[in-house]
Each structure stands twice: as C-alpha cells, then as structure tokens.
Write a protein that holds these residues in place. Structure first.
Motif, mmCIF file in Angstrom:
data_model
loop_
_atom_site.group_PDB
_atom_site.id
_atom_site.type_symbol
_atom_site.label_atom_id
_atom_site.label_comp_id
_atom_site.label_asym_id
_atom_site.label_seq_id
_atom_site.Cartn_x
_atom_site.Cartn_y
_atom_site.Cartn_z
ATOM 1 N N ASN A 118 1.103 -1.134 0.151
ATOM 2 C CA ASN A 118 -0.148 -0.105 0.544
ATOM 3 C C ASN A 118 0.884 1.752 -0.054
ATOM 4 O OD1 ASN A 118 -2.247 -1.698 0.310
ATOM 5 N ND2 ASN A 118 -2.594 -1.489 2.093
ATOM 6 N N SER B 175 -7.601 4.562 5.427
ATOM 7 C CA SER B 175 -8.551 3.556 5.017
ATOM 8 C C SER B 175 -7.472 2.383 5.634
ATOM 9 C CB SER B 175 -9.405 3.592 3.828
ATOM 10 O OG SER B 175 -8.045 3.676 3.507
ATOM 11 N N GLU B 176 -5.894 1.933 4.807
ATOM 12 C CA GLU B 176 -5.525 1.402 5.205
ATOM 13 C C GLU B 176 -4.621 1.332 5.048
ATOM 14 O OE1 GLU B 176 -5.976 -1.910 2.863
ATOM 15 O OE2 GLU B 176 -7.069 -1.129 1.553
#
Ligand SMILES: NC(=O)c1ccc[n+]([C@@H]2O[C@H](COP(=O)([O-])OP(=O)(O)OC[C@H]3O[C@@H](n4cnc5c(N)ncnc54)[C@H](OP(=O)(O)O)[C@@H]3O)[C@@H](O)[C@H]2O)c1
Length: 299
Positions: free
Chosen positions: A4, A55-56
């Motif tokens: 990510n 969000s992550e």
C-alpha cells in the motif's frame, strides 16, 4: 505481497512518475497521492490528520514533495527549511509509527561543486545555497527519525511538468514561430547527471524491494553540461540548424550560486542491483513519451 503506497507531492515531476508506476503495478495499491493543496507536508496537524484518516495501513510512504525553486529558497529561507527539512522529519516519524517504509529524496546541491571525480555518499558535503542546506538538514533529520528510511540524492530532474527541457523546447518553439530570433545561449561549464523522473521512481521502488535502507545516489548514467542536454533536445525536436551558444555560469547572474560539478557516483545503488540508464537514452525516452513537451506541441 501487495504493498500500500502513499505518495506526497503527488503532482510534481517525481510524484506523477511514482503514481503512474504504482498504478501500473498489479502488486501495488495506491492509498493516496495528495498534492500540495490536499496535504501541506509542512503542517504538523495536517500530516497527523492525514495519517489518522487512512483507510488502510501504508506499507511505503514516498515523499516527492519539496520546495524545489533553488533561487526562490534564497529569499524564502524559512519556508525552505519548513518544507525541505522539518516536513521530511514529520513524515519519517509518521511513517515509522505507521510501520511503513519511508522513501525520501535529496539533491546533488548538498555538494559544493569543486570535486574532480563523481561524489560518493560518504564525501563531505558543503551546500552553496539555502536550497542545498535545507535539503541536507532534511536528510539528517530523516536518518535520525527513522534509520530504516531510504534517502536518495538525485540531480537535474526532468519529467511531467516544468523543467529545463520544457524551457529549452519553449525557446525552440518561439524561434520556429518567428516570435524570437537568434541563437539560444546555454550554460556549458556546469557538469551533472540529468535524471528522468520515471527512472528515478523505478530505481527507488527497486531499492525498496531490495530491502535497502540509508543514503544512496540515484541519477541517470553519464555526465553532461546543460549545453549538452539542450543540444540533444534541440536536435531531437528536429531543429539541428538552430545554433546553441555556450555561455558560462558567471554570465548568468542568479540569486543562488550553482555547483560547477555535481556528478553523483551511483555505485552504491549499483551494488544493490539498481542502475539507471544513460542520460541520453533517458532524455530520448522522455521526449518521445506522452508527458513530453514535444507531445504537447512545444518545440
Ligand atoms: N527538480 C530537480 O532538478 C531536482 C534535482 C535534485 C533533487 N530534486 C529533488 O527531487 C524531489 C522531486 O523533485 P521534483 O523535480 O519532482 O519537484 P517538483 O516537480 O517541483 O515537485 C515538487 C512538488 O512538491 C509540492 N510541494 C511543495 N511544497 C509542498 C508542501 N509544503 N506540501 C506538499 N507539497 C508541496 C509542489 O507543489 P506546488 O508546486 O503546488 O507547490 C510540487 O508538486 C525533491 O525532493 C527535490 O528536492 C529535484
């Protein structure tokens, strides 16, 4: 394993190259690439909020944001230090706390330019400018905040956006349209390594994938003067008849002095299996890419 990514300064030359590389990779997810308006990296509250609202969990944070106007830094010293020195430390701490790898970029202008062989990572620094000094302080603050971070010095960057090449091609276009006549004049006594943002983003991704940390030099291979780079671009733009005169640094008074020699020795990265192509090939690849000023009608 999927990674990510967060890319700060997502609208700059390197930021855009990073975004495109991550978007094109099936193994990577782009969590966010805020531009300056979306995230001011020099605002501690904004950085805290940004990381808090993700969000992550990020795996990698790449900082492509910087105050890169070398002459502007001379008169905006405080801003230069906030963006180029304090903000990278903020980001390094936030990345470390989030468990993410931090990638940061610095500059050949940390060197004084009186070298006689390419500068190694271990060579003494001695910036001539506020820009170089603020970037050097940024390097140190990042290394102190997060020993696992990668800090890569690079040089003479070109990519999507305004840069030396787009300026030269703009001058070619003015001469073609007849708005301006006469030869171009370009500095021929500064030597460095032109670097394509796309190659730099790719090399940083490769260093990260190799598990590297610490200080590296990453630039395209070979040596050039600004005149060499201009001549290649003018020829590639189909204007070999255009005269490009050589000038020297003394003839172009600028607020910030430029190092005469800032070629970076990239052998440490090469030992980690990361090497960039020759600057001439990189320049041609850029000129024939959709991001090139030629593709957008200049030259
Ligand atoms: N360009 C070069 O020749 C060169 C040479 C050696 C090293 N480097 C280093 O390479 C890295 C990438 O440079 P680049 O060529 O991609 O630069 P760039 O095209 O000027 O991009 C820098 C980006 O940072 C943004 N920015 C500035 N202040 C910010 C802030 N406070 N918060 C968030 N974003 C901010 C700018 O946005 P705005 O324009 O909207 O302010 C811009 O989009 C930098 O670390 C630079 O120091 C560049």
């Amino acid at each position: 394993m999927a990674k990510n990514w967060i890319i700060t300064g997502g609208n700059g030359q390197l930021g855009r190259a990073f975004v495109e590389a991550v978007a094109a990779s099936p193994d990577d997810v782009l969590l966010g690439a805020p531009d300056h308006a979306a995230l001011d990296i020099a605002d501690p509250e904004a950085v805290k909020r940004f990381f808090g609202e993700l969000s992550e969990t990020p795996s990698v944070v790449a900082n492509a944001a910087a105050y890169t106007n070398v002459d502007g830094c001379e008169s905006e010293r405080e801003l230069a230090y906030r963006v180029n020195a304090e903000a990278p430390e903020l980001l390094a701490r936030a990345s470390r706390d989030a468990g993410a790898k931090f990638l940061h970029v610095s500059t050949d202008y940390v060197f004084p330019g009186d070298g006689t062989r390419p500068y190694r990572e271990s060579d003494a620094t001695g910036p001539l400018t506020v820009y170089g000094a603020s970037k050097l302080e940024g390097e140190c603050r990042v290394a102190e905040a997060d020993a696992g971070a990668i800090v890569a010095r690079t040089s003479w960057v070109f990519g999507h956006g305004k840069n030396f090449i787009s300026a030269i091609l703009g001058q070619v276009a003015l001469r073609r349209s007849g708005e301006v006549s006469g030869p171009l004049a370009v500095v021929a006594d500064q030597k460095g390594r032109p670097t394509y943002a796309v190659d730099l983003a790719s090399a940083l991704r490769d260093l990260e994938a190799a598990g590297a940390s610490g200080l590296f030099h990453l630039s395209n291979d070979g040596e050039a003067t600004w005149w060499d780079l201009a001549r290649l671009c003018v020829d590639e733009a189909g204007a070999p008849e255009l005269v490009v005169e050589r000038t020297d640094t003394d003839a172009s008074a600028r607020p910030a002095p430029r190092p005469l020699y800032s070629v970076l020795d990239c052998s440490k990265a090469r030992a980690h299996g990361v090497a960039l192509r020759d600057w001439r090939d990189a320049t041609r690849a850029y000129l024939h890419s959709p991001a090139s000023p030629l593709a957008q009608g200049a030259g």
